[in-house]
Structure formats: C-alpha cells, structure tokens
Design an enzyme around this catalytic site. Structure first.
Site, mmCIF file in Angstrom:
data_model
loop_
_atom_site.group_PDB
_atom_site.id
_atom_site.type_symbol
_atom_site.label_atom_id
_atom_site.label_comp_id
_atom_site.label_asym_id
_atom_site.label_seq_id
_atom_site.Cartn_x
_atom_site.Cartn_y
_atom_site.Cartn_z
ATOM 1 N N HIS A 118 0.810 -1.221 0.000
ATOM 2 C CA HIS A 118 0.000 0.000 0.000
ATOM 3 C C HIS A 118 0.843 1.272 0.000
ATOM 4 O O HIS A 118 0.353 2.339 0.314
ATOM 5 C CB HIS A 118 -0.950 -0.011 1.202
ATOM 6 N N GLY A 218 -0.193 -10.350 11.991
ATOM 7 C CA GLY A 218 -0.865 -9.124 12.422
ATOM 8 C C GLY A 218 -1.781 -8.496 11.399
ATOM 9 O O GLY A 218 -1.847 -7.286 11.299
ATOM 10 N N GLY A 246 -6.678 -12.028 17.768
ATOM 11 C CA GLY A 246 -8.072 -12.030 17.355
ATOM 12 C C GLY A 246 -8.262 -12.812 16.075
ATOM 13 O O GLY A 246 -7.295 -13.138 15.381
#
Ligand SMILES: [Zn+2]
Length: 296
Positions: A118, A218, A246
């Site tokens: 990005h 991550g 998570g």
C-alpha cells in the site's frame, strides 16, 4: 503456548517462507491498529481516493490531520516483532516480506526488499506530474505555510489521521507540487477506492506462488488487497499460518492459527529456529536438537 511455538517453529524451520504483515505487527511500535483488539474502531471512515481528489475541503481536512499524525508515525521505531522477521530473513528462512503497512518499519528493522503493498507514508507524489518528494520535505513546507498551527492531537490512526475541530481545519493551508507548480500532492499510499498498481500485485502473486509457506503476521485480512494472497496460497495448496491477535477472515484457510502478541511470539520463534540454522533446513517439521525449547 509452548506447543504452539513447537508447531510454528516446525513449519518455519523448513524455510521458503513468505511473510504477509499488517497493522497488528506495528501496534507495539505505538501505531494503533484500528481493526485489532487493542485499537478502537476508527472514528472516521477512511479517506477514499475519490473524495481526496474531488473534494477540496476533505483534502484540506486530510492534510491538516495528517500533518499532525505524521509526526507520531515518523517517531515510531521498529519493535521486536519487526526485528525477528529480519532475523528470519537473515537466516535464509524467510524469502520475502509483503506488508500492508505504510510505516516503513520492516525496512527500518533491517529487512531487505520489502514489498510495500500500500505504499509508504514517508513519500509524497504529485498527481499531475508524478514527481516524488519526501514527506520530510513536505512537512517542512507545511510547517512554513502554517506557522503556529497548534492543534491538540487526539486519537491517531495508522495512516496518520487525527482528530481536529472544523475551525482548525479551516485555518490550515495546503501546498502544491513545487516541480510543476500547481499539481495536487498525495501521500504515496494506496487509499481506499484506489487499486494497488498491477505490477506490484503480480510480483506479490509470484512471491506467494514460489513460497513453501505463507506466514500472515498481524493482519485481520479484512480487505481483499491482502486476503487475496491467502486465497491464492490456499488454491495452490501452499500452507498458510496466521499469527494475529483475534480472529481473521483467513482463519478457515490456515493450517495453524496463533493468537499471541507478535512482539513476544516472533522473537521466541526466531530464537528457536535461527540459532542453530547455518543453512536452509530441507524438510519441514524437524527442529535441530540443540535448540532449547522456548517458553512464552
Ligand atoms: Zn507536479
């Protein structure tokens, strides 16, 4: 956790690893992950390319916030997780790093040839003439154009977004390209609504296609920009390992998922597999007997 490290080390020790990293790797460097468990939901919807280029007020707001947020990003230093990735590269176990992060911290940690999917927040591009300059130089120009711009920095997002009142935004002066004189400047990062340059995507697909293992670090894999590499690996039968705090949208494709702070997990992994590796370990699974078990 020791069993998890055993399993992870067994897979990584075989080498041929390509890393795909996301915001969760940089949270321990003080850059919040607005999607992860440690970061609150983003306060603003992310700036889109269309809004940035078509709406002068939104653009002014972006630069005013980013002008403050950039200072925090610029101060951030790589953490133990970034350094562990560089060690794994140095040991010849990781062949390449693709990152969704725009903070430059992999490179700062010593990782060579990082593919910044990005882009990088520390570079600025002119949308008219294509001239590139450093963010540092733009920062200097924005400070000169805005003497005394003294806003309170609130919550900071990974792309350098901060909270500002309308009147603070209204007082902010943006600057244009110095090379062509009038061009609109944009941080050289891929905004929402913008596509990653095709050659960069092709390069990443080739890296993933040549990998023995795809190691996701991550990233919640929320956006297709990163998730597509997991889908490609799965389609090619290349094992995927996901280490993230998570759940992620790639968990269904993973041979192994690890839920742990990366600043602790990755150094333990590197200690485990780098110490006794003098050459590429040919087969996955077996660990050198001399390596002491890691305790997490
Ligand atoms: Zn220009």
């Amino acid at each position: 956790m020791t069993e998890t490290i055993d399993a992870l080390a067994g897979l990584v020790a075989g080498g041929g690893v390509v890393v795909l990293s996301g915001a969760g790797l940089s949270t321990e460097s003080g850059i919040p992950d607005y999607r992860g468990p440690s970061g609150a939901a983003r306060r603003h919807s992310p700036m889109t390319y269309q809004t940035f280029t078509r709406d002068p007020l939104a653009r002014r707001r972006y630069w005013a916030r980013s002008h403050l947020g950039w200072r925090m990003i610029a101060r951030a230093a790589p953490n133990d997780g970034h350094r562990a990735v560089a060690r794994l590269q140095d040991a010849g176990l990781v062949d390449g790093v693709i990152t969704q992060n725009v903070d430059g911290l992999h490179t700062a940690a010593g990782s060579p040839q990082v593919v910044e999917l990005h882009g990088r927040l520390d570079e600025v591009v002119c949308l008219d003439c294509g001239n590139r300059t450093s963010r540092e130089e733009l920062d200097r120009r924005l400070r000169e154009a805005n003497p005394g711009f003294d806003a309170v920095v609130g919550a900071v997002n990974p792309d350098g977004d901060v909270e500002l009142a309308d009147e603070q935004v209204a007082a902010f002066r943006t600057v244009d390209c110095t090379f062509c004189g009038t061009g609109m400047l944009k941080p050289d990062v891929v905004f929402f609504g913008e596509t990653v340059p095709a050659p960069r995507v092709s390069h990443c697909f080739a890296m993933v296609g040549a990998a023995r293992l795809l190691l996701v670090l991550g990233s919640s894999l929320t956006v297709m920009s990163g998730r597509r590499f997991v889908l490609r690996a799965a389609k090619l039968g290349i094992p995927v390992v996901i280490a993230n705090q998570g759940p992620t949208r790639g968990d269904g494709y993973a041979a192994l998922t690890v839920d742990a702070p990366l600043g602790r997990l990755l150094p333990a992994l590197a200690d485990r597999v780098c110490g006794a590796v003098s050459a590429r370990v040919p087969a996955a699974g077996a660990l050198p007997a001399a390596v002491a078990p890691a305790t997490l």
